[in-house]
Design a protein around this motif. Structure first.
Motif, PDB file in Angstrom:
ATOM      1  N   TRP A  72      10.485  -2.233   7.267  1.00  0.00           N
ATOM      2  CA  TRP A  72       9.093  -1.929   6.496  1.00  0.00           C
ATOM      3  C   TRP A  72       9.555  -2.078   4.747  1.00  0.00           C
ATOM      4  CZ3 TRP A  72       6.748   2.771   8.563  1.00  0.00           C
ATOM      5  CH2 TRP A  72       6.599   2.351  10.076  1.00  0.00           C
ATOM      6  N   CYS A  73       8.549  -2.530   3.907  1.00  0.00           N
ATOM      7  CA  CYS A  73       8.942  -2.303   2.612  1.00  0.00           C
ATOM      8  C   CYS A  73       7.475  -1.186   1.967  1.00  0.00           C
ATOM      9  CB  CYS A  73       9.018  -3.209   1.496  1.00  0.00           C
ATOM     10  SG  CYS A  73       9.642  -3.715   0.182  1.00  0.00           S
ATOM     11  N   LEU A  74       8.051  -0.642   0.847  1.00  0.00           N
ATOM     12  CA  LEU A  74       7.233   0.853   0.652  1.00  0.00           C
ATOM     13  C   LEU A  74       6.748  -0.128  -0.562  1.00  0.00           C
ATOM     14  CD1 LEU A  74       5.605   3.030  -0.159  1.00  0.00           C
ATOM     15  CD2 LEU A  74       7.983   4.252  -0.147  1.00  0.00           C
ATOM     16  N   LEU A  75       5.502  -0.517  -0.661  1.00  0.00           N
ATOM     17  CA  LEU A  75       5.093  -1.061  -2.554  1.00  0.00           C
ATOM     18  C   LEU A  75       3.627  -0.204  -2.480  1.00  0.00           C
ATOM     19  CD1 LEU A  75       5.242  -4.803  -1.174  1.00  0.00           C
ATOM     20  CD2 LEU A  75       6.872  -3.902  -3.088  1.00  0.00           C
ATOM     21  N   ASN A  76       3.160  -0.786  -3.861  1.00  0.00           N
ATOM     22  CA  ASN A  76       1.674  -0.287  -3.559  1.00  0.00           C
ATOM     23  C   ASN A  76       1.098  -1.195  -3.153  1.00  0.00           C
ATOM     24  OD1 ASN A  76       1.790   2.259  -5.535  1.00  0.00           O
ATOM     25  ND2 ASN A  76       2.897   0.066  -7.086  1.00  0.00           N
TER      26      ASN A  76
END
Length: 202
Positions: free
Chosen positions: A165-169
């Motif tokens: 998973w990539c943590l983003l806005n």
């Protein structure tokens, strides 16, 4: 590659540079209070996902600056009984790993980074993680991730065996991001607004 051969240039370099500048400028405009609220939302959303509930080991990272915050997430994961491992940047820009045992276990590592002070587990430790949560600046609808350009995570993710998973806005999930041959796709983008899941081709 022969030592005398020049590296093959990345034709997407210019487009990546321009997009990174735009995204970083937008991040710097987010008020600190909003960053904190988003970090709490991300932690709650993550813990509701089946991948987290089933995971014994989660690889994550310590956010810095105006990155989407990971503090509440790290503490929520350890509070839920998960083993959490965090990256240690090596001189060759590869990533070693060590266990997270709370905020007091973090030390300054230069470049504005915080890293775990515990025993190093080796670069292959990422393969023990049931879930990998990575930083980024954007992800597109195919799961292609845009990082900061150092290549550390693209290299490390070749060893990942669990979902990534990539943590983003929320506004950093884009239709398309420029990419090169060494860039890695992710399975999902975790944002304060929820999960965006992708069909990952590679």
């Amino acid at each position: 590659m022969n030592e005398t051969e020049a590296p093959i240039p990345d034709p997407s370099w210019g487009a990546k540079l321009a997009l990174r500048d735009q995204l970083l400028t937008t991040r710097r405009r987010i008020p600190p209070a909003e960053l904190g609220a988003r970090a709490l939302a991300v932690a709650a959303i993550a813990l509701a996902q089946s991948e987290v509930r089933l995971a014994a080991t989660v690889a994550a990272y310590v956010s810095v600056g105006h990155e989407p915050g990971t503090g509440p997430l790290l503490d929520a994961l350890t509070g839920a009984g998960k083993r959490v491992i965090l990256p240690i940047l090596l001189p060759d820009l590869d990533l070693d790993w060590a266990a997270y045992t709370g905020a007091s276990s973090l030390v300054s590592a230069g470049r504005g980074l915080l890293e775990p002070a515990g025993t190093r587990l080796g670069v292959e430790a990422l393969g023990t993680a049931d879930l990998v949560i990575v930083p980024g600046l954007a992800v597109d609808r195919s799961g292609m991730r845009l990082g900061r350009g150092g290549g550390s995570y693209d290299r490390a993710l070749t060893r990942a065996t669990g979902p990534v998973w990539c943590l983003l806005n929320a506004d950093e999930v884009l239709e398309v991001v420029p990419s090169g041959q060494h860039d890695r796709r992710v399975h999902a983008a975790l944002t304060p607004d929820g999960m965006n899941r992708f069909h990952r081709a590679r």
